[in-house]
Design a protein around this motif. Sequence first.
Motif, PDB file in Angstrom:
ATOM      1  N   GLY A 113     -19.325  92.692 -21.085  1.00  0.00           N
ATOM      2  CA  GLY A 113     -20.053  93.468 -20.082  1.00  0.00           C
ATOM      3  C   GLY A 113     -21.419  92.859 -19.833  1.00  0.00           C
ATOM      4  O   GLY A 113     -21.768  91.828 -20.417  1.00  0.00           O
ATOM      5  N   TYR A 114     -22.175  93.503 -18.965  1.00  0.00           N
ATOM      6  CA  TYR A 114     -23.532  93.022 -18.714  1.00  0.00           C
ATOM      7  C   TYR A 114     -24.461  94.199 -18.431  1.00  0.00           C
ATOM      8  O   TYR A 114     -24.017  95.280 -18.016  1.00  0.00           O
ATOM      9  CB  TYR A 114     -23.564  92.029 -17.544  1.00  0.00           C
ATOM     10  N   ILE A 115     -25.736  93.988 -18.690  1.00  0.00           N
ATOM     11  CA  ILE A 115     -26.758  94.957 -18.314  1.00  0.00           C
ATOM     12  C   ILE A 115     -27.708  94.266 -17.346  1.00  0.00           C
ATOM     13  O   ILE A 115     -27.800  93.034 -17.312  1.00  0.00           O
ATOM     14  CB  ILE A 115     -27.541  95.482 -19.539  1.00  0.00           C
ATOM     15  N   PHE A 147     -22.938  89.770 -22.332  1.00  0.00           N
ATOM     16  CA  PHE A 147     -22.723  89.721 -23.784  1.00  0.00           C
ATOM     17  C   PHE A 147     -21.236  89.798 -24.102  1.00  0.00           C
ATOM     18  O   PHE A 147     -20.421  90.254 -23.285  1.00  0.00           O
ATOM     19  CB  PHE A 147     -23.488  90.847 -24.490  1.00  0.00           C
ATOM     20  N   ASP A 148     -20.879  89.357 -25.324  1.00  0.00           N
ATOM     21  CA  ASP A 148     -19.470  89.350 -25.725  1.00  0.00           C
ATOM     22  C   ASP A 148     -19.122  90.592 -26.532  1.00  0.00           C
ATOM     23  O   ASP A 148     -19.942  91.504 -26.698  1.00  0.00           O
ATOM     24  CB  ASP A 148     -19.129  88.065 -26.497  1.00  0.00           C
ATOM     25  N   LYS A 149     -17.909  90.621 -27.085  1.00  0.00           N
ATOM     26  CA  LYS A 149     -17.404  91.794 -27.803  1.00  0.00           C
ATOM     27  C   LYS A 149     -18.148  92.060 -29.103  1.00  0.00           C
ATOM     28  O   LYS A 149     -18.018  93.131 -29.689  1.00  0.00           O
ATOM     29  CB  LYS A 149     -15.914  91.654 -28.097  1.00  0.00           C
ATOM     30  N   MET A 192     -14.550  99.385 -28.028  1.00  0.00           N
ATOM     31  CA  MET A 192     -13.656  99.781 -26.946  1.00  0.00           C
ATOM     32  C   MET A 192     -13.193  98.600 -26.096  1.00  0.00           C
ATOM     33  O   MET A 192     -12.149  98.658 -25.439  1.00  0.00           O
ATOM     34  CB  MET A 192     -14.399 100.797 -26.059  1.00  0.00           C
ATOM     35  N   THR A 193     -13.928  97.506 -26.084  1.00  0.00           N
ATOM     36  CA  THR A 193     -13.629  96.413 -25.151  1.00  0.00           C
ATOM     37  C   THR A 193     -12.245  95.803 -25.367  1.00  0.00           C
ATOM     38  O   THR A 193     -11.554  95.465 -24.401  1.00  0.00           O
ATOM     39  CB  THR A 193     -14.701  95.301 -25.264  1.00  0.00           C
ATOM     40  N   MET A 194     -11.820  95.651 -26.614  1.00  0.00           N
ATOM     41  CA  MET A 194     -10.512  95.064 -26.885  1.00  0.00           C
ATOM     42  C   MET A 194      -9.387  95.982 -26.419  1.00  0.00           C
ATOM     43  O   MET A 194      -8.355  95.518 -25.934  1.00  0.00           O
ATOM     44  CB  MET A 194     -10.362  94.760 -28.378  1.00  0.00           C
TER      45      MET A 194
END
Length: 269
Positions: free
Chosen positions: A126-128, A137-139, A187-189
Amino acid sequence: RLNRRYTNDGRRKMPDGMIQKERKKRIIKQTAMKAILVIILVCIAMITFLLLFQVRKIEVSGNQYLSRQEIADWVQDDNWSSNSLYVMIRNHLMNHELLPAMEEANVTMKNPWTVKVTTKEKRVAGYIVSGDECIYFDKDGIVLAKTKELWDGIPCIEGLEVKKVQLYKALPVSKANKKAFGNLLDMTMTLKKCDLAPDKIVCSGSDLYLFFGNKCVNVGHTNLEERIMQISPILEKLGDQGGTLYLENFNTDNITITFEKDVIPDLGT
């Protein structure tokens, strides 16, 4: 009278001592010639190694947020890496540490003067938005890129307070956001496994809200994998209807799911 020995053809025969000396001289001469030949061949090989296998070009593919220069610098990061054979040996037989943003890298030799690097970068979670930059950024929460470019298919994360951001370091979220951010990374995975790509994710307190077009899904902060797996079939049934889907209380003991049509929560982001 001297006792002289002759060969069958009438030539005087040399004494055995002289024969041995001549034989030794011949062996020494032959050995010296062989040594000189070996030295010449080694010199030719060294010149070929140093001149022919010179890295003059580095081709890079598979990169999105790592620049070509960053990868080229990684390939040639010591005094010997101007030689393509050395580069190949080091990257295939030695432990050459990857860049923080790399998942893996395959280094091959296209020809003696061209090295080809095919990279697989770590997946962006995701990103901010910070000022005029997008922080990706990554997981694991590691910052992979800081750029003004907006990448497709990456959810925007809202509601996080961050301090000074450093590339390839953990995203410095505030203490109040630690739990929500940890849940988000966990949650990303599951989102990837369920082939879900929300437009944005909002952290409000410890709860997470996923936005898909005109729909909002409240997944709370517990049992996230179980709740996310319910989203796809429900969104399919809802079609074009907008509103909020409440999953924050869903679990094996409480399978009640409610949907409030045309209502989107104001999360103050």
